[in-house]
Write a protein that holds these residues in place. Structure first.
Motif, mmCIF file in Angstrom:
data_model
loop_
_atom_site.group_PDB
_atom_site.id
_atom_site.type_symbol
_atom_site.label_atom_id
_atom_site.label_comp_id
_atom_site.label_asym_id
_atom_site.label_seq_id
_atom_site.Cartn_x
_atom_site.Cartn_y
_atom_site.Cartn_z
ATOM 1 N N LEU A 3 -15.767 2.122 -3.525
ATOM 2 C CA LEU A 3 -16.972 3.036 -3.362
ATOM 3 C C LEU A 3 -17.989 2.622 -2.278
ATOM 4 O O LEU A 3 -18.237 1.379 -2.329
ATOM 5 C CB LEU A 3 -17.625 3.296 -4.615
ATOM 6 N N GLN A 4 -18.644 3.636 -1.524
ATOM 7 C CA GLN A 4 -19.656 3.427 -0.712
ATOM 8 C C GLN A 4 -20.619 4.309 -0.775
ATOM 9 O O GLN A 4 -20.546 5.500 -0.611
ATOM 10 C CB GLN A 4 -18.967 3.490 0.942
ATOM 11 N N ALA A 5 -21.840 3.787 -1.143
ATOM 12 C CA ALA A 5 -23.059 4.543 -1.354
ATOM 13 C C ALA A 5 -23.897 4.634 -0.102
ATOM 14 O O ALA A 5 -24.074 3.712 0.604
ATOM 15 C CB ALA A 5 -23.876 4.083 -2.680
ATOM 16 N N SER A 6 -24.644 5.911 0.307
ATOM 17 C CA SER A 6 -25.381 5.771 1.209
ATOM 18 C C SER A 6 -26.503 7.011 0.773
ATOM 19 O O SER A 6 -26.180 7.732 -0.107
ATOM 20 C CB SER A 6 -24.841 6.203 2.520
ATOM 21 N N ALA A 23 -15.574 7.596 -1.691
ATOM 22 C CA ALA A 23 -14.391 6.945 -2.483
ATOM 23 C C ALA A 23 -13.259 6.843 -1.789
ATOM 24 O O ALA A 23 -12.748 7.819 -1.281
ATOM 25 C CB ALA A 23 -14.164 7.447 -3.889
ATOM 26 N N SER A 24 -12.590 5.879 -1.914
ATOM 27 C CA SER A 24 -11.255 5.753 -1.428
ATOM 28 C C SER A 24 -10.225 6.262 -2.488
ATOM 29 O O SER A 24 -10.578 6.237 -3.435
ATOM 30 C CB SER A 24 -10.914 4.301 -0.853
ATOM 31 N N GLY A 25 -8.899 6.292 -1.815
ATOM 32 C CA GLY A 25 -7.859 6.557 -2.961
ATOM 33 C C GLY A 25 -7.594 8.072 -2.961
ATOM 34 O O GLY A 25 -8.131 8.714 -2.804
ATOM 35 N N TYR A 92 -29.817 2.341 -6.216
ATOM 36 C CA TYR A 92 -28.869 3.319 -6.872
ATOM 37 C C TYR A 92 -27.505 2.918 -6.651
ATOM 38 O O TYR A 92 -27.253 2.559 -5.507
ATOM 39 C CB TYR A 92 -29.290 4.779 -6.360
ATOM 40 N N TYR A 93 -26.768 2.935 -7.775
ATOM 41 C CA TYR A 93 -25.407 2.622 -7.572
ATOM 42 C C TYR A 93 -24.322 3.528 -7.897
ATOM 43 O O TYR A 93 -24.874 4.654 -9.114
ATOM 44 C CB TYR A 93 -24.981 1.339 -8.567
ATOM 45 N N CYS A 94 -23.338 4.092 -7.349
ATOM 46 C CA CYS A 94 -22.346 4.946 -7.903
ATOM 47 C C CYS A 94 -21.131 4.189 -8.635
ATOM 48 O O CYS A 94 -20.866 2.868 -8.186
ATOM 49 C CB CYS A 94 -21.942 5.772 -6.821
ATOM 50 N N TYR A 109 -17.512 0.992 -16.726
ATOM 51 C CA TYR A 109 -17.101 1.400 -15.283
ATOM 52 C C TYR A 109 -16.501 -0.107 -14.812
ATOM 53 O O TYR A 109 -17.173 -1.077 -14.893
ATOM 54 C CB TYR A 109 -18.111 1.807 -14.306
ATOM 55 N N ASP A 110 -15.331 0.242 -14.046
ATOM 56 C CA ASP A 110 -14.876 -1.001 -13.100
ATOM 57 C C ASP A 110 -15.226 -1.069 -11.746
ATOM 58 O O ASP A 110 -15.142 -2.098 -11.212
ATOM 59 C CB ASP A 110 -13.270 -0.870 -13.409
ATOM 60 N N ASP A 111 -15.460 0.079 -11.301
ATOM 61 C CA ASP A 111 -15.505 0.094 -10.043
ATOM 62 C C ASP A 111 -16.908 0.719 -9.545
ATOM 63 O O ASP A 111 -17.300 1.544 -9.950
ATOM 64 C CB ASP A 111 -14.607 1.191 -9.095
ATOM 65 N N TRP A 112 -17.578 -0.020 -8.572
ATOM 66 C CA TRP A 112 -19.001 0.121 -8.233
ATOM 67 C C TRP A 112 -19.143 0.032 -6.633
ATOM 68 O O TRP A 112 -18.605 -0.512 -5.995
ATOM 69 C CB TRP A 112 -19.707 -0.917 -8.766
ATOM 70 N N GLY A 113 -19.952 0.890 -6.081
ATOM 71 C CA GLY A 113 -20.466 0.763 -4.929
ATOM 72 C C GLY A 113 -21.646 -0.126 -4.640
ATOM 73 O O GLY A 113 -21.866 -0.766 -5.657
ATOM 74 N N GLN A 114 -22.029 -0.526 -3.475
ATOM 75 C CA GLN A 114 -22.865 -1.527 -3.193
ATOM 76 C C GLN A 114 -24.171 -1.223 -3.306
ATOM 77 O O GLN A 114 -25.007 -2.147 -3.500
ATOM 78 C CB GLN A 114 -22.691 -2.015 -1.727
#
Length: 122
Positions: A3-6, A23-25, A92-94, A109-114
């Protein structure tokens, strides 16, 4: 999923911002997506969820001001934030998770943005 937050920035009270999370995938549509926020010295706080099926949930303090949405073909989730207040200031995180039962808990949640910083000046 990665994940990449912006979209964060410095705004004034009453302004709007739209956060994005890329998100990738190939299975993005199967994930529940959630925005959390955190200020230094405090626990990470639930903000909003959009489930894989489209249902949305919000913390009471942002209801009527924030809108979470997703674009599955583009692997994106958004948080439209209107009428911003100084107390909305946070990083803020996704986050992404599959079949999340307790969507308000960060541990679900297992996957987090920066993280992306939102600062609202008074």
């Amino acid at each position: 999923v990665q994940l990449q937050a912006s979209g964060g920035g410095l705004v004034q009270t009453g302004d709007s911002l739209r956060l994005s999370c890329a998100a990738s995938g190939r299975t993005f549509g199967s994930y529940d997506m959630t925005w959390f926020r955190q200020v230094p010295g405090k626990e990470r706080e639930f903000v909003a969820t959009v489930k894989s099926g489209g249902a949305t949930y919000y913390v009471d303090s942002v209801k009527g001001r924030f809108t979470i949405s997703r674009d599955n073909p583009k692997n994106m989730v958004f948080l439209q934030m209107n009428s911003l207040l100084p107390e909305d200031t946070a990083v803020y995180y996704c986050a992404a998770g599959r079949g999340v039962s307790w969507h308000r808990l960060p541990s679900s949640y297992d996957d987090w943005g920066q993280g992306t910083l939102v600062t609202v000046s008074s």
